[in-house]
Design a protein around this motif. Structure first.
Motif, PDB file in Angstrom:
ATOM      1  N   LEU A  26      45.495  42.371 108.529  1.00 39.37           N
ATOM      2  CA  LEU A  26      45.012  43.734 108.723  1.00 39.37           C
ATOM      3  C   LEU A  26      43.506  43.830 108.512  1.00 39.37           C
ATOM      4  O   LEU A  26      42.839  44.660 109.108  1.00 39.37           O
ATOM      5  CB  LEU A  26      45.716  44.692 107.757  1.00 39.37           C
ATOM      6  N   TRP A  27      42.990  42.982 107.629  1.00 32.41           N
ATOM      7  CA  TRP A  27      41.564  43.001 107.302  1.00 32.41           C
ATOM      8  C   TRP A  27      41.232  41.739 106.535  1.00 32.41           C
ATOM      9  O   TRP A  27      42.064  41.207 105.792  1.00 32.41           O
ATOM     10  CB  TRP A  27      41.245  44.228 106.437  1.00 32.41           C
ATOM     11  N   SER A  28      40.021  41.243 106.723  1.00 28.48           N
ATOM     12  CA  SER A  28      39.567  40.097 105.932  1.00 28.48           C
ATOM     13  C   SER A  28      38.057  40.138 105.793  1.00 28.48           C
ATOM     14  O   SER A  28      37.361  40.779 106.592  1.00 28.48           O
ATOM     15  CB  SER A  28      40.006  38.773 106.562  1.00 28.48           C
ATOM     16  N   ALA A  29      37.583  39.469 104.771  1.00 33.29           N
ATOM     17  CA  ALA A  29      36.142  39.364 104.532  1.00 33.29           C
ATOM     18  C   ALA A  29      35.894  38.075 103.770  1.00 33.29           C
ATOM     19  O   ALA A  29      36.752  37.604 103.020  1.00 33.29           O
ATOM     20  CB  ALA A  29      35.635  40.555 103.724  1.00 33.29           C
ATOM     21  N   MET A  30      34.713  37.503 103.985  1.00 39.52           N
ATOM     22  CA  MET A  30      34.326  36.331 103.213  1.00 39.52           C
ATOM     23  C   MET A  30      32.812  36.256 103.169  1.00 39.52           C
ATOM     24  O   MET A  30      32.122  36.805 104.034  1.00 39.52           O
ATOM     25  CB  MET A  30      34.899  35.053 103.793  1.00 39.52           C
ATOM     26  N   GLY A  31      32.312  35.643 102.123  1.00 35.90           N
ATOM     27  CA  GLY A  31      30.878  35.491 102.020  1.00 35.90           C
ATOM     28  C   GLY A  31      30.449  35.106 100.622  1.00 35.90           C
ATOM     29  O   GLY A  31      31.273  34.876  99.738  1.00 35.90           O
ATOM     30  N   PRO A  32      29.137  35.056 100.417  1.00 32.95           N
ATOM     31  CA  PRO A  32      28.605  34.647  99.122  1.00 32.95           C
ATOM     32  C   PRO A  32      28.765  35.743  98.078  1.00 32.95           C
ATOM     33  O   PRO A  32      28.762  36.930  98.401  1.00 32.95           O
ATOM     34  CB  PRO A  32      27.124  34.389  99.413  1.00 32.95           C
ATOM     35  N   VAL A  33      28.932  35.324  96.850  1.00 29.84           N
ATOM     36  CA  VAL A  33      28.978  36.249  95.718  1.00 29.84           C
ATOM     37  C   VAL A  33      28.066  35.719  94.609  1.00 29.84           C
ATOM     38  O   VAL A  33      28.463  35.593  93.461  1.00 29.84           O
ATOM     39  CB  VAL A  33      30.420  36.480  95.218  1.00 29.84           C
ATOM     40  N   ASN A  34      26.847  35.426  94.998  1.00 31.79           N
ATOM     41  CA  ASN A  34      25.884  34.910  94.020  1.00 31.79           C
ATOM     42  C   ASN A  34      25.670  35.932  92.918  1.00 31.79           C
ATOM     43  O   ASN A  34      25.662  37.132  93.146  1.00 31.79           O
ATOM     44  CB  ASN A  34      24.553  34.597  94.705  1.00 31.79           C
ATOM     45  N   GLY A  35      25.503  35.442  91.711  1.00 26.81           N
ATOM     46  CA  GLY A  35      25.269  36.321  90.564  1.00 26.81           C
ATOM     47  C   GLY A  35      26.547  36.782  89.891  1.00 26.81           C
ATOM     48  O   GLY A  35      26.501  37.418  88.847  1.00 26.81           O
ATOM     49  N   VAL A  79      43.912  40.890 103.728  1.00 27.24           N
ATOM     50  CA  VAL A  79      45.005  41.848 103.539  1.00 27.24           C
ATOM     51  C   VAL A  79      45.969  41.640 104.698  1.00 27.24           C
ATOM     52  O   VAL A  79      45.562  41.686 105.863  1.00 27.24           O
ATOM     53  CB  VAL A  79      44.484  43.303 103.525  1.00 27.24           C
ATOM     54  N   ARG A  80      47.252  41.393 104.371  1.00 26.71           N
ATOM     55  CA  ARG A  80      48.277  41.167 105.394  1.00 26.71           C
ATOM     56  C   ARG A  80      49.449  42.116 105.176  1.00 26.71           C
ATOM     57  O   ARG A  80      49.755  42.480 104.041  1.00 26.71           O
ATOM     58  CB  ARG A  80      48.797  39.736 105.326  1.00 26.71           C
ATOM     59  N   ASP A  81      50.113  42.445 106.279  1.00 23.01           N
ATOM     60  CA  ASP A  81      51.280  43.326 106.175  1.00 23.01           C
ATOM     61  C   ASP A  81      52.548  42.521 105.939  1.00 23.01           C
ATOM     62  O   ASP A  81      52.510  41.299 105.774  1.00 23.01           O
ATOM     63  CB  ASP A  81      51.399  44.239 107.395  1.00 23.01           C
ATOM     64  N   TRP A 129      36.148  41.804  92.026  1.00 28.35           N
ATOM     65  CA  TRP A 129      35.466  42.503  93.113  1.00 28.35           C
ATOM     66  C   TRP A 129      36.262  42.369  94.408  1.00 28.35           C
ATOM     67  O   TRP A 129      36.430  43.341  95.158  1.00 28.35           O
ATOM     68  CB  TRP A 129      34.049  41.953  93.295  1.00 28.35           C
ATOM     69  N   GLY A 130      36.780  41.162  94.684  1.00 17.97           N
ATOM     70  CA  GLY A 130      37.570  40.944  95.887  1.00 17.97           C
ATOM     71  C   GLY A 130      38.860  41.753  95.884  1.00 17.97           C
ATOM     72  O   GLY A 130      39.257  42.318  96.900  1.00 17.97           O
ATOM     73  N   VAL A 131      39.527  41.811  94.735  1.00 18.18           N
ATOM     74  CA  VAL A 131      40.745  42.612  94.614  1.00 18.18           C
ATOM     75  C   VAL A 131      40.423  44.082  94.878  1.00 18.18           C
ATOM     76  O   VAL A 131      41.124  44.760  95.631  1.00 18.18           O
ATOM     77  CB  VAL A 131      41.395  42.431  93.229  1.00 18.18           C
ATOM     78  N   GLN A 132      39.344  44.562  94.279  1.00 13.20           N
ATOM     79  CA  GLN A 132      38.951  45.954  94.476  1.00 13.20           C
ATOM     80  C   GLN A 132      38.656  46.243  95.947  1.00 13.20           C
ATOM     81  O   GLN A 132      39.113  47.247  96.498  1.00 13.20           O
ATOM     82  CB  GLN A 132      37.736  46.298  93.621  1.00 13.20           C
ATOM     83  N   ALA A 133      37.923  45.357  96.596  1.00 13.46           N
ATOM     84  CA  ALA A 133      37.614  45.550  98.015  1.00 13.46           C
ATOM     85  C   ALA A 133      38.889  45.574  98.846  1.00 13.46           C
ATOM     86  O   ALA A 133      39.038  46.404  99.753  1.00 13.46           O
ATOM     87  CB  ALA A 133      36.674  44.444  98.507  1.00 13.46           C
ATOM     88  N   GLY A 134      39.831  44.687  98.543  1.00 12.79           N
ATOM     89  CA  GLY A 134      41.097  44.653  99.262  1.00 12.79           C
ATOM     90  C   GLY A 134      41.925  45.909  99.044  1.00 12.79           C
ATOM     91  O   GLY A 134      42.528  46.449  99.980  1.00 12.79           O
ATOM     92  N   VAL A 135      41.957  46.391  97.801  1.00 14.95           N
ATOM     93  CA  VAL A 135      42.711  47.610  97.494  1.00 14.95           C
ATOM     94  C   VAL A 135      42.104  48.810  98.213  1.00 14.95           C
ATOM     95  O   VAL A 135      42.825  49.630  98.802  1.00 14.95           O
ATOM     96  CB  VAL A 135      42.769  47.851  95.970  1.00 14.95           C
ATOM     97  N   ILE A 136      40.790  48.914  98.189  1.00 14.93           N
ATOM     98  CA  ILE A 136      40.128  50.029  98.881  1.00 14.93           C
ATOM     99  C   ILE A 136      40.450  49.983 100.369  1.00 14.93           C
ATOM    100  O   ILE A 136      40.774  50.995 100.980  1.00 14.93           O
ATOM    101  CB  ILE A 136      38.611  50.002  98.625  1.00 14.93           C
ATOM    102  N   ARG A 137      40.383  48.794 100.979  1.00 19.84           N
ATOM    103  CA  ARG A 137      40.677  48.677 102.408  1.00 19.84           C
ATOM    104  C   ARG A 137      42.136  49.025 102.683  1.00 19.84           C
ATOM    105  O   ARG A 137      42.437  49.727 103.649  1.00 19.84           O
ATOM    106  CB  ARG A 137      40.363  47.265 102.897  1.00 19.84           C
ATOM    107  N   ARG A 179      50.938  50.621  98.457  1.00 25.00           N
ATOM    108  CA  ARG A 179      51.772  49.680  97.719  1.00 25.00           C
ATOM    109  C   ARG A 179      51.307  48.268  98.070  1.00 25.00           C
ATOM    110  O   ARG A 179      51.363  47.861  99.218  1.00 25.00           O
ATOM    111  CB  ARG A 179      53.233  49.879  98.094  1.00 25.00           C
ATOM    112  N   THR A 180      50.844  47.535  97.056  1.00 21.00           N
ATOM    113  CA  THR A 180      50.274  46.222  97.306  1.00 21.00           C
ATOM    114  C   THR A 180      50.830  45.159  96.369  1.00 21.00           C
ATOM    115  O   THR A 180      51.254  45.451  95.256  1.00 21.00           O
ATOM    116  CB  THR A 180      48.733  46.226  97.132  1.00 21.00           C
TER     117      THR A 180
END
Length: 101
Positions: free
Chosen positions: A46-55, A38-40, A64-72, A80-81
């Motif tokens: 402003l925030w970032s995350a990365m990792g496995p998404v097995n399954g 997430v960038r301004d 899921w990534g969009v949702q996590a970004g929107v929540i953050r 406004r995104t």
């Protein structure tokens, strides 16, 4: 196709989501990975995350990534995104499922 990342409009943040599916499992047996940032409006992280998404398949992981970004972004006070993924079908997939993020 040449692509240049553009900053979001004033008052917005941009959520970028990138899915990775290697041809072979990684050394830790992870099959799929996801990165979210997430960038301004200046491009500052402003925030970032990365990792496995097995399954999860590609569409599920991106949503899921969009949702996590929107929540953050909401938790940081931004409502406004701009959302950018490397798979244009992810949004259409979400609409077909009648899911709201």
């Amino acid at each position: 196709m040449e692509y240049t990342w553009k900053t979001p409009d004033e008052g917005f943040v941009k959520i970028n989501v990138h899915f990775v599916e290697p041809d072979l499992p990684l050394s830790n047996d992870n099959l799929n990975g996801l990165g979210v940032i997430v960038r301004d409006e200046t491009g500052a992280k402003l925030w970032s995350a990365m990792g496995p998404v097995n399954g999860l398949n590609e569409h599920q992981a991106i949503i899921w990534g969009v949702q996590a970004g929107v929540i953050r972004a909401l938790n940081l006070g931004f409502d406004r995104t701009h959302i950018e993924t490397d798979n244009r079908e992810a949004y259409e997939y979400n609409v077909r499922l009648n899911c709201l993020i």
